[in-house]
Design a protein around this motif. Structure first.
Motif, PDB file in Angstrom:
ATOM      1  N   THR A  90      -9.667  -1.686  -2.575  1.00  0.00           N
ATOM      2  CA  THR A  90      -9.805  -0.738  -1.465  1.00  0.00           C
ATOM      3  C   THR A  90      -8.423  -0.138  -1.265  1.00  0.00           C
ATOM      4  O   THR A  90      -7.415  -0.697  -1.721  1.00  0.00           O
ATOM      5  CB  THR A  90     -10.278  -1.396  -0.141  1.00  0.00           C
ATOM      6  OG1 THR A  90      -9.274  -2.298   0.318  1.00  0.00           O
ATOM      7  CG2 THR A  90     -11.615  -2.115  -0.302  1.00  0.00           C
ATOM      8  N   LYS A  91      -8.346   1.016  -0.580  1.00  0.00           N
ATOM      9  CA  LYS A  91      -7.045   1.641  -0.341  1.00  0.00           C
ATOM     10  C   LYS A  91      -6.124   0.709   0.432  1.00  0.00           C
ATOM     11  O   LYS A  91      -4.933   0.623   0.162  1.00  0.00           O
ATOM     12  CB  LYS A  91      -7.220   2.959   0.403  1.00  0.00           C
ATOM     13  CG  LYS A  91      -7.724   4.076  -0.473  1.00  0.00           C
ATOM     14  CD  LYS A  91      -7.830   5.373   0.298  1.00  0.00           C
ATOM     15  CE  LYS A  91      -8.391   6.468  -0.602  1.00  0.00           C
ATOM     16  NZ  LYS A  91      -8.586   7.723   0.099  1.00  0.00           N
ATOM     17  N   LYS A  92      -6.671  -0.014   1.410  1.00  0.00           N
ATOM     18  CA  LYS A  92      -5.844  -0.906   2.241  1.00  0.00           C
ATOM     19  C   LYS A  92      -5.437  -2.176   1.490  1.00  0.00           C
ATOM     20  O   LYS A  92      -4.312  -2.633   1.622  1.00  0.00           O
ATOM     21  CB  LYS A  92      -6.607  -1.290   3.512  1.00  0.00           C
ATOM     22  CG  LYS A  92      -6.673  -0.200   4.528  1.00  0.00           C
ATOM     23  CD  LYS A  92      -5.722  -0.495   5.636  1.00  0.00           C
ATOM     24  CE  LYS A  92      -5.908   0.508   6.761  1.00  0.00           C
ATOM     25  NZ  LYS A  92      -5.005   0.282   7.822  1.00  0.00           N
ATOM     26  N   ALA A  93      -6.366  -2.753   0.730  1.00  0.00           N
ATOM     27  CA  ALA A  93      -6.101  -4.031   0.061  1.00  0.00           C
ATOM     28  C   ALA A  93      -5.422  -3.862  -1.296  1.00  0.00           C
ATOM     29  O   ALA A  93      -4.790  -4.795  -1.793  1.00  0.00           O
ATOM     30  CB  ALA A  93      -7.399  -4.809  -0.121  1.00  0.00           C
ATOM     31  N   GLY A  94      -5.552  -2.693  -1.911  1.00  0.00           N
ATOM     32  CA  GLY A  94      -4.999  -2.493  -3.244  1.00  0.00           C
ATOM     33  C   GLY A  94      -5.867  -3.159  -4.302  1.00  0.00           C
ATOM     34  O   GLY A  94      -7.029  -3.499  -4.063  1.00  0.00           O
ATOM     35  N   ARG A  95      -5.274  -3.350  -5.475  1.00  0.00           N
ATOM     36  CA  ARG A  95      -5.995  -3.997  -6.576  1.00  0.00           C
ATOM     37  C   ARG A  95      -5.938  -5.505  -6.392  1.00  0.00           C
ATOM     38  O   ARG A  95      -4.869  -6.087  -6.220  1.00  0.00           O
ATOM     39  CB  ARG A  95      -5.386  -3.597  -7.914  1.00  0.00           C
ATOM     40  CG  ARG A  95      -5.542  -2.104  -8.187  1.00  0.00           C
ATOM     41  CD  ARG A  95      -5.000  -1.732  -9.526  1.00  0.00           C
ATOM     42  NE  ARG A  95      -5.956  -2.196 -10.531  1.00  0.00           N
ATOM     43  CZ  ARG A  95      -5.705  -2.220 -11.833  1.00  0.00           C
ATOM     44  NH1 ARG A  95      -4.538  -1.823 -12.284  1.00  0.00           N
ATOM     45  NH2 ARG A  95      -6.610  -2.647 -12.676  1.00  0.00           N
ATOM     46  N   CYS A  96      -7.112  -6.134  -6.440  1.00  0.00           N
ATOM     47  CA  CYS A  96      -7.218  -7.573  -6.215  1.00  0.00           C
ATOM     48  C   CYS A  96      -8.043  -8.198  -7.332  1.00  0.00           C
ATOM     49  O   CYS A  96      -8.965  -7.576  -7.867  1.00  0.00           O
ATOM     50  CB  CYS A  96      -7.892  -7.852  -4.862  1.00  0.00           C
ATOM     51  SG  CYS A  96      -7.025  -7.115  -3.463  1.00  0.00           S
ATOM     52  N   LEU A  97      -7.729  -9.431  -7.669  1.00  0.00           N
ATOM     53  CA  LEU A  97      -8.453 -10.143  -8.713  1.00  0.00           C
ATOM     54  C   LEU A  97      -8.503 -11.622  -8.392  1.00  0.00           C
ATOM     55  O   LEU A  97      -7.481 -12.236  -8.095  1.00  0.00           O
ATOM     56  CB  LEU A  97      -7.769  -9.928 -10.070  1.00  0.00           C
ATOM     57  CG  LEU A  97      -8.353 -10.679 -11.267  1.00  0.00           C
ATOM     58  CD1 LEU A  97      -9.773 -10.206 -11.571  1.00  0.00           C
ATOM     59  CD2 LEU A  97      -7.462 -10.507 -12.491  1.00  0.00           C
ATOM     60  N   VAL A  98      -9.701 -12.154  -8.436  1.00  0.00           N
ATOM     61  CA  VAL A  98      -9.895 -13.601  -8.404  1.00  0.00           C
ATOM     62  C   VAL A  98     -10.397 -13.955  -9.796  1.00  0.00           C
ATOM     63  O   VAL A  98     -11.444 -13.475 -10.225  1.00  0.00           O
ATOM     64  CB  VAL A  98     -10.921 -14.025  -7.332  1.00  0.00           C
ATOM     65  CG1 VAL A  98     -11.114 -15.535  -7.353  1.00  0.00           C
ATOM     66  CG2 VAL A  98     -10.482 -13.556  -5.952  1.00  0.00           C
ATOM     67  N   CYS A 115      -2.075  -6.183  -5.993  1.00  0.00           N
ATOM     68  CA  CYS A 115      -1.287  -6.410  -7.199  1.00  0.00           C
ATOM     69  C   CYS A 115      -1.623  -5.335  -8.233  1.00  0.00           C
ATOM     70  O   CYS A 115      -2.642  -5.434  -8.924  1.00  0.00           O
ATOM     71  CB  CYS A 115      -1.610  -7.797  -7.741  1.00  0.00           C
ATOM     72  SG  CYS A 115      -0.641  -8.275  -9.161  1.00  0.00           S
ATOM     73  N   PRO A 116      -0.779  -4.299  -8.363  1.00  0.00           N
ATOM     74  CA  PRO A 116      -1.064  -3.215  -9.307  1.00  0.00           C
ATOM     75  C   PRO A 116      -1.295  -3.701 -10.743  1.00  0.00           C
ATOM     76  O   PRO A 116      -2.110  -3.143 -11.462  1.00  0.00           O
ATOM     77  CB  PRO A 116       0.182  -2.323  -9.225  1.00  0.00           C
ATOM     78  CG  PRO A 116       0.748  -2.593  -7.876  1.00  0.00           C
ATOM     79  CD  PRO A 116       0.456  -4.048  -7.608  1.00  0.00           C
ATOM     80  N   GLN A 117      -0.596  -4.738 -11.165  1.00  0.00           N
ATOM     81  CA  GLN A 117      -0.747  -5.295 -12.522  1.00  0.00           C
ATOM     82  C   GLN A 117      -1.562  -6.587 -12.475  1.00  0.00           C
ATOM     83  O   GLN A 117      -1.179  -7.610 -13.029  1.00  0.00           O
ATOM     84  CB  GLN A 117       0.638  -5.550 -13.134  1.00  0.00           C
ATOM     85  CG  GLN A 117       1.506  -4.321 -13.224  1.00  0.00           C
ATOM     86  CD  GLN A 117       0.921  -3.272 -14.157  1.00  0.00           C
ATOM     87  OE1 GLN A 117       0.417  -3.592 -15.230  1.00  0.00           O
ATOM     88  NE2 GLN A 117       0.945  -2.025 -13.733  1.00  0.00           N
TER      89      GLN A 117
END
Length: 178
Positions: A90-98, A115-117
């Motif tokens: 989301t725009k607020k949370a950015g890139r996320c991965l579990v 985390c962009p990467q």
């Protein structure tokens, strides 16, 4: 129901107001809570199968064709032993991965937020975990660990039913006492 369940499994810093995770100021969680939720969810075989699916064809009910769904989690195809779990943005949370990965009988859960990467960072974190942690048998089943007094003149041996095996670093293993 979601808030009640996550509280039951030990989450302390989460509040859910929708099931999809899109932004709402009252909808929040932490990396730690997401890890707890993921550990709990991965015990469910149906969930485990879904999050480990790379792609699937689903037939249309009204057409003579199939829809192809492709999982965007690159970990499943680019990191040996990957077993899931979920990408998010989301725009607020950015890139996320579990992500989760199983090798040599140890499964780790990795959570990165904003985390962009996210794939690259997760690979490094999981690789470090596998390099530093190995399964160690801490206590063997059926060995008497000690005795407790049952009544004034009688003691009873205390033992465990199953081996206790824990992922530990060598330093943790060397400092472990029972």
């Amino acid at each position: 129901m979601m808030n009640k369940k996550v509280e039951e499994i030990g989450c302390k810093n989460s509040n859910f107001v929708n099931p999809h995770g899109l932004h709402n100021d009252n909808h929040y969680t932490t990396a730690y809570d997401l890890a707890l939720i993921s550990c709990y969810a991965m015990k469910n075989q149906t969930f485990r199968e879904i999050v480990n699916t790379k792609s699937i064809k689903i037939p249309f009910t009204t057409r003579n064709t199939n829809r192809l769904l492709v999982n965007k989690n690159k970990m499943l195809t680019q990191f040996d032993g990957s077993t899931g779990i979920k990408t998010g943005y989301t725009k607020k949370a950015g890139r996320c991965l579990v992500s989760s990965c199983l090798r040599n009988g140890i499964e780790f859960i990795c959570v990165v937020l904003d985390c962009p990467q996210m794939f690259e960072v997760s690979k490094v974190l999981l690789s470090n975990a596998f390099s530093n942690y190995k399964n160690h048998k801490v206590v063997e089943s059926d060995n008497i660990l000690g005795f407790i007094e049952v009544n004034k003149d009688e003691k009873c041996g205390v033992y465990i039913k199953e081996d206790i095996i824990l992922p530990l670093t060598e330093e943790e293993r060397n400092h472990l006492t029972i």
